[in-house]
Scaffold this active site. Structure first.
Site, PDB file in Angstrom:
ATOM      1  N   HIS A  48      43.169  37.737  37.857  1.00 55.96           N
ATOM      2  CA  HIS A  48      44.081  38.231  38.894  1.00 55.96           C
ATOM      3  C   HIS A  48      43.319  38.449  40.197  1.00 55.96           C
ATOM      4  O   HIS A  48      43.823  38.094  41.270  1.00 55.96           O
ATOM      5  CB  HIS A  48      44.738  39.540  38.447  1.00 55.96           C
ATOM      6  N   ASP A  80      51.269  46.044  39.957  1.00 56.19           N
ATOM      7  CA  ASP A  80      51.138  45.220  38.756  1.00 56.19           C
ATOM      8  C   ASP A  80      50.489  46.056  37.648  1.00 56.19           C
ATOM      9  O   ASP A  80      49.320  46.372  37.736  1.00 56.19           O
ATOM     10  CB  ASP A  80      50.299  43.993  39.068  1.00 56.19           C
TER      11      ASP A  80
END
Length: 163
Positions: A48, A80
């Site tokens: 990520h 997230d």
């Protein structure tokens, strides 16, 4: 505006949320709710990070997501995920009302990633069922506050509309 991006495991929901966020006004802050608890999670976090633009700021909120949102300046925020936020509460009882208040008070756009837990198999353990139920309730509450809700399946996006 609040945008909720839902999807199953490995659906591409985070990548879709990042693409949505890049079209919104800077500055951009990525708010992480999870921490590396094993090698697999560490590898996912690293992937990520590599995908995100270097100009994005990062805040590690863990269980205190509402306070992290309150402390952020104006600009776009990408959260997230709500699944790791719920899991960060040992009793699986996050303060959803506090989260909603923080989201609605923000000045700037917010993109929120969450796991869609209503399409999977019935969890075989009591804690699994509790997690599914709590996250489903959290997703519904955030969807009600959101201006846009997207479902990601196999990297493809389906806009969800109110009934």
């Amino acid at each position: 505006m609040i945008t909720l991006v839902l999807g199953g495991a490995r659906s591409g929901k985070s990548a879709v949320a990042e693409a949505v966020a890049t079209r919104l006004p800077p500055p951009m802050t990525y708010v992480a709710t999870g921490f590396a608890t094993d090698d697999d999670m560490a590898a996912r976090i690293a992937a990520h990070r590599r995908r995100r633009p270097a100009a994005w700021g990062t805040v590690e909120a863990g269980a205190d997501l509402a306070a992290a949102l309150d402390a952020l300046p104006e600009g776009t925020v990408l959260v997230d995920t709500l699944g790791t936020w719920v899991a960060a509460h040992a009793d699986l009882r996050p303060d959803v009302h506090r989260l909603l208040a923080a989201l609605l008070a923000r000045r700037g756009d917010t993109v929120i990633v969450s796991d869609e837990v209503g399409l999977g198999v019935h969890p075989s353990t009591e804690v699994g069922r509790r997690f599914r139920d709590v996250l489903g309730d959290v997703n519904t509450a955030v969807a009600d506050a959101a201006g846009e809700v997207l479902l990601v399946v196999a990297g493809r996006v389906l806009p969800l509309v109110r009934p």
